[in-house]
Design an enzyme around this catalytic site. Structure first.
Site, mmCIF file in Angstrom:
data_model
loop_
_atom_site.group_PDB
_atom_site.id
_atom_site.type_symbol
_atom_site.label_atom_id
_atom_site.label_comp_id
_atom_site.label_asym_id
_atom_site.label_seq_id
_atom_site.Cartn_x
_atom_site.Cartn_y
_atom_site.Cartn_z
ATOM 1 N N SER A 264 0.796 -1.259 0.053
ATOM 2 C CA SER A 264 -0.130 0.106 -0.104
ATOM 3 C C SER A 264 0.919 1.240 -0.004
ATOM 4 O O SER A 264 2.037 1.194 0.212
ATOM 5 C CB SER A 264 -0.877 -0.033 1.160
ATOM 6 O OG SER A 264 -0.060 0.264 2.323
ATOM 7 N N LYS A 265 0.311 2.467 -0.140
ATOM 8 C CA LYS A 265 0.826 3.548 -0.078
ATOM 9 C C LYS A 265 1.428 4.076 1.223
ATOM 10 O O LYS A 265 2.659 4.462 1.260
ATOM 11 C CB LYS A 265 -0.090 4.844 -0.227
ATOM 12 C CG LYS A 265 -0.326 5.035 -1.659
ATOM 13 C CD LYS A 265 -1.062 6.401 -1.701
ATOM 14 C CE LYS A 265 -0.346 7.286 -2.854
ATOM 15 N NZ LYS A 265 -0.964 8.684 -3.181
ATOM 16 N N ARG A 266 0.872 3.517 2.284
ATOM 17 C CA ARG A 266 1.479 3.479 3.497
ATOM 18 C C ARG A 266 2.665 2.769 3.783
ATOM 19 O O ARG A 266 3.771 3.054 4.372
ATOM 20 C CB ARG A 266 0.468 3.008 4.623
ATOM 21 C CG ARG A 266 -0.507 4.069 4.989
ATOM 22 C CD ARG A 266 -1.714 3.812 5.852
ATOM 23 N NE ARG A 266 -1.069 3.800 7.340
ATOM 24 C CZ ARG A 266 -1.587 2.891 8.232
ATOM 25 N NH1 ARG A 266 -2.534 2.220 7.767
ATOM 26 N NH2 ARG A 266 -1.481 2.881 9.410
#
Ligand code: GLU
Length: 509
Positions: A264-266
């Site tokens: 994910s972006k995180r």
């Protein structure tokens, strides 16, 4: 001349993430392997998601990686323009063609009407309302309203979208080069919008029209596009372009380092997953990442790592330069299962590249990074520095982080390591050693080594009594290259100053 043509077709909606670079790389490799063309097409028809600067970012990222398009915006080519917003008029013509042939229809439903219908369906327990062959007749479109009413609405300037008319009860088959045959039941597909009320095409229409006009032979893209491919196959059929339909290959998902769930972006925020940069105009503060470039990766290592993220050569070989990848790559060896993103593995690749890069090339790469730190040493010094550090560095930043003391005074001393060794009664001995080293003048490793060994012998001391003292006084740490090498490179006077300062620090412990 090979007719093989592959394209990388990013939407400029933000920073280019590592999955995008992998897609670009696989397209590039197959194009080059076949002696064909690698094309960059910017898919910017969704104005609401358009991010200024993203296109330039994508191009910079590709160039950093060395994946130069043969055709694309700013790269030339005979199939342009390569930016979809510059091709707008074209798509309307093709939408019209589908309307005329009965493969598409006008839909006058407003967003409010569609929302209301969705709500209505929810109330009766249907949470998956779809515009499709079963609901189409109850909506406001040319299929349901008939020719006269449709014409009236069109004449009155009523806004409309154009939707693809999905056939009923058909099995849509896709021959995917990675997954084999994939089937979709047409009743499960929606009448997807092809042309929006602003006359802009959706991704689906523009993508198919452009792949056709640009004579794309293979579409290699992320797995998330597999469900849309059924619509795409129907579009090729509707246009009568089935004979020249490209071959499809859908790449496995990239999974979190833990292997559980999609990257994910995180994860990016933690690991520095975009290509670069720290933060750029299109990203908000919260979305800014340290990119691979900023984290001190070599683009060759990034490509090598990405190549193996979903593909395996079928041998034990892991290190491939771009040429080697072009030779070895094959669609058959792309995996179906998700590929785990292993940041440590990326770092390992980088270490391998640093270790095997000629010293002079490393100096060229490091010079600008060191200049930012105020380092302007001559090449001879830098070559010696690089030779001592290259076995230890994992990313380019390590050369400075772990070797700053080659260029400036030691800032922190690992005093723990010397505390027990630094005994008051030995201080005069260490002063003696300092004097003999200074007396040697600038010299080579053998002379320094002989002097230190002689000192140990004469005073009945062991390596363990002296090395930590020398190391920490000169470099601040007990780690790093052989201390004689460091001393020879720094020169007698600098070593003398550092010993004096180090001793003073140790005396104060
Ligand atoms: N514009 C799409 C994307 O951003 C391209 C998908 C495709 O390659 O067809 O991923």
């Amino acid at each position: 001349m090979s007719k093989v043509r592959l394209r990388f077709a990013p939407s400029p909606t933000g920073a280019l993430h590592i999955g995008g670079v992998r897609t670009a790389l696989y397209n590039y490799l197959l194009a080059k392997q076949a002696g064909g063309k690698f094309i960059l097409r910017i898919e910017d028809t969704d104005q609401t998601r358009y991010v200024p600067g993203a296109e330039a970012y994508i191009i910079e990222a590709l160039e950093w990686c060395g994946l130069r398009p043969d055709e694309g915006p700013g790269f030339g080519g005979n199939y342009g323009p390569y930016r979809q917003s510059d091709r707008k008029a074209l798509y309307e013509k093709y939408a019209q063609q589908l309307l005329d042939s009965g493969h598409a229809f006008y839909a006058f439903d407003t967003p409010e009407e569609l929302d209301a219908r969705r709500e209505q369906e929810k109330e009766v327990g249907n949470h998956n309302f779809r515009y499709d062959p079963t609901t189409r007749h109850s909506m406001r479109n040319s299929e349901a309203l008939g020719a006269a009413e449709t014409q009236r609405l069109l004449d009155a300037g009523t806004p409309y979208t154009v939707r693809l008319k999905i056939p009923t009860d058909e099995i849509v088959k896709i021959q995917d080069l990675v997954r084999g045959e994939v089937q979709f039941q047409s009743n499960e597909l929606d009448d997807r919008v092809l042309l929006k009320t602003d006359r802009m095409p959706t991704y689906h229409l523009a993508n198919i029209v452009d792949d056709h006009l640009m004579e794309i032979t293979h579409v290699i893209r992320g797995e998330e596009w597999l469900p849309s491919t059924a619509h795409h196959v129907l579009l090729y059929r509707a246009f009568g372009w089935e004979d020249t339909m490209p071959a499809f290959a859908h790449l496995p998902l990239i999974m979190k380092p833990t292997g559980k769930g999609k990257l994910s972006k995180r994860d990016g925020a933690k690991l520095g997953i975009p290509v670069f940069p720290l933060s750029w105009q299109g990203e908000t503060e919260a979305e800014s990442f340290v990119g691979f470039r900023e984290a001190g990766f070599d683009p060759r290592a990034v490509l090598n790592f990405l190549a193996l993220l979903g593909w395996n050569p079928g041998t034990e070989q892991e290190i491939f330069d771009l040429e080697g990848l072009i030779e070895a790559f094959s669609i058959e060896k792309i995996g179906k299962g998700g590929a785990r993103f292993d940041y440590d593995k990326a770092r390992w690749f980088n270490q391998q590249y640093i270790m095997h890069t000629p010293d002079a090339d490393l100096v060229t790469t490091l010079k600008p990074l060191l200049a930012e730190k105020g380092v302007h040493q001559d090449d001879a010094f830098l070559l010696a520095f690089v030779a001592l550090m290259k076995e230890r560095a994992t990313v380019y930043g390590d050369f400075w982080e772990q070797g700053y003391y080659f260029f400036q005074e030691v800032t922190t001393y690992d005093t723990k390591a010397v505390k027990k060794k630094w005994q008051a009664e030995r201080v005069p001995l260490f002063e003696q050693l300092r004097a003999s080293l200074l007396a040697l003048g600038d010299t080579g490793v053998p002379e320094i080594e002989a002097t230190v060994k002689n000192f140990l012998e004469v005073n009945g001391l062991g390596f363990g009594d002296v090395f930590p003292i020398l190391r920490v006084a000169i470099t601040g740490t007990t780690k790093g290259p052989a201390i004689y090498d460091v001393m020879a490179l720094l020169g007698a006077e600098e070593v003398d100053r550092r010993l004096a300062k180090g001793y003073a620090v140790f005396n104060a412990l």
